[in-house]
Design a protein around this motif. Structure first.
Motif, PDB file in Angstrom:
ATOM      1  N   GLN A  13       0.815  -1.217   0.000  1.00 49.73           N
ATOM      2  CA  GLN A  13       0.000   0.000   0.000  1.00 49.73           C
ATOM      3  C   GLN A  13       0.850   1.270   0.000  1.00 49.73           C
ATOM      4  O   GLN A  13       0.486   2.249  -0.618  1.00 49.73           O
ATOM      5  CB  GLN A  13      -0.910  -0.017   1.228  1.00 49.73           C
ATOM      6  N   GLU A  78      -6.329  -7.399 -10.546  1.00 51.44           N
ATOM      7  CA  GLU A  78      -6.838  -6.045 -10.322  1.00 51.44           C
ATOM      8  C   GLU A  78      -8.044  -6.066  -9.382  1.00 51.44           C
ATOM      9  O   GLU A  78      -8.195  -5.193  -8.527  1.00 51.44           O
ATOM     10  CB  GLU A  78      -7.239  -5.380 -11.646  1.00 51.44           C
ATOM     11  N   THR A  79      -8.913  -7.067  -9.530  1.00 51.01           N
ATOM     12  CA  THR A  79     -10.077  -7.204  -8.654  1.00 51.01           C
ATOM     13  C   THR A  79      -9.633  -7.527  -7.235  1.00 51.01           C
ATOM     14  O   THR A  79     -10.159  -6.963  -6.268  1.00 51.01           O
ATOM     15  CB  THR A  79     -11.020  -8.312  -9.179  1.00 51.01           C
ATOM     16  N   GLU A  81      -6.793  -6.736  -5.819  1.00 54.46           N
ATOM     17  CA  GLU A  81      -6.209  -5.526  -5.228  1.00 54.46           C
ATOM     18  C   GLU A  81      -7.302  -4.544  -4.813  1.00 54.46           C
ATOM     19  O   GLU A  81      -7.222  -3.939  -3.741  1.00 54.46           O
ATOM     20  CB  GLU A  81      -5.246  -4.868  -6.212  1.00 54.46           C
ATOM     21  N   ALA A  82      -8.334  -4.400  -5.642  1.00 58.22           N
ATOM     22  CA  ALA A  82      -9.454  -3.524  -5.293  1.00 58.22           C
ATOM     23  C   ALA A  82     -10.169  -4.058  -4.044  1.00 58.22           C
ATOM     24  O   ALA A  82     -10.573  -3.283  -3.174  1.00 58.22           O
ATOM     25  CB  ALA A  82     -10.427  -3.411  -6.462  1.00 58.22           C
ATOM     26  N   ASN A  83     -10.327  -5.373  -3.942  1.00 64.95           N
ATOM     27  CA  ASN A  83     -10.939  -5.968  -2.753  1.00 64.95           C
ATOM     28  C   ASN A  83     -10.113  -5.673  -1.507  1.00 64.95           C
ATOM     29  O   ASN A  83     -10.653  -5.328  -0.455  1.00 64.95           O
ATOM     30  CB  ASN A  83     -11.094  -7.483  -2.921  1.00 64.95           C
ATOM     31  N   ARG A  85      -8.013  -3.157  -1.009  1.00 64.36           N
ATOM     32  CA  ARG A  85      -8.144  -1.734  -0.673  1.00 64.36           C
ATOM     33  C   ARG A  85      -9.497  -1.460  -0.004  1.00 64.36           C
ATOM     34  O   ARG A  85      -9.580  -0.703   0.957  1.00 64.36           O
ATOM     35  CB  ARG A  85      -7.986  -0.864  -1.919  1.00 64.36           C
ATOM     36  N   PHE A  86     -10.572  -2.071  -0.519  1.00 63.45           N
ATOM     37  CA  PHE A  86     -11.906  -1.861   0.041  1.00 63.45           C
ATOM     38  C   PHE A  86     -11.994  -2.388   1.476  1.00 63.45           C
ATOM     39  O   PHE A  86     -12.538  -1.720   2.356  1.00 63.45           O
ATOM     40  CB  PHE A  86     -12.962  -2.548  -0.830  1.00 63.45           C
TER      41      PHE A  86
END
Length: 134
Positions: A13, A78-79, A81-83, A85-86
């Motif tokens: 991060q 990518e999904t 990584e988005a998960n 971060r969320f």
């Protein structure tokens, strides 16, 4: 029992370069330990199995144990990584959002179900109860 101390972050991060982190772990900054791992790539249920080796013959069968997987799907990097971060954002701001909502509710006094905002206020109270596990 209490959850691992906040704040949390996901691996990579705070990096300056946007390299892809393959471990996809979420860490507690305070306790410096892993909290969760976000799935990426192929996922499913693993189970032990056996198979014949290449050296196996009908007169001399040889087998080996290995882990196999029932494949349920694929999660793009990518999904994942988005998960990650969320999850980090939602967990890190959960307590502050809950307290802000409680303060808003305290400042509003609507007792009549026919008053504007009454049902929204009831919904907010339900959400608080749900978030607190009640």
């Amino acid at each position: 029992m209490e959850h691992t101390k906040l704040p949390w972050n996901y691996c990579g991060q705070h990096r300056e370069k946007p390299e892809v982190c393959m471990c996809m772990q979420i860490w507690s900054e305070t306790d410096d330990l892993p909290v969760a791992k976000v799935e990426s790539g192929k996922w499913g249920d693993e189970y032990p199995s056996i198979r014949f080796t290449k050296e196996s013959t009908s007169l001399k069968p040889e087998i080996e144990a290995y882990m196999d997987m029932i494949d349920y799907g694929f999660i793009e990097q990518e999904t994942a990584e988005a998960n990650a971060r969320f999850i980090v954002k939602a967990c890190n701001c959960h307590n502050e959002m809950l307290e802000a909502l409680k303060e808003i509710i305290k400042s509003i006094n609507i007792a009549n179900p026919l008053s504007p905002g009454y049902w929204e206020l009831q919904k907010a109270k339900e959400v608080i109860a749900k978030a607190e596990g009640k």
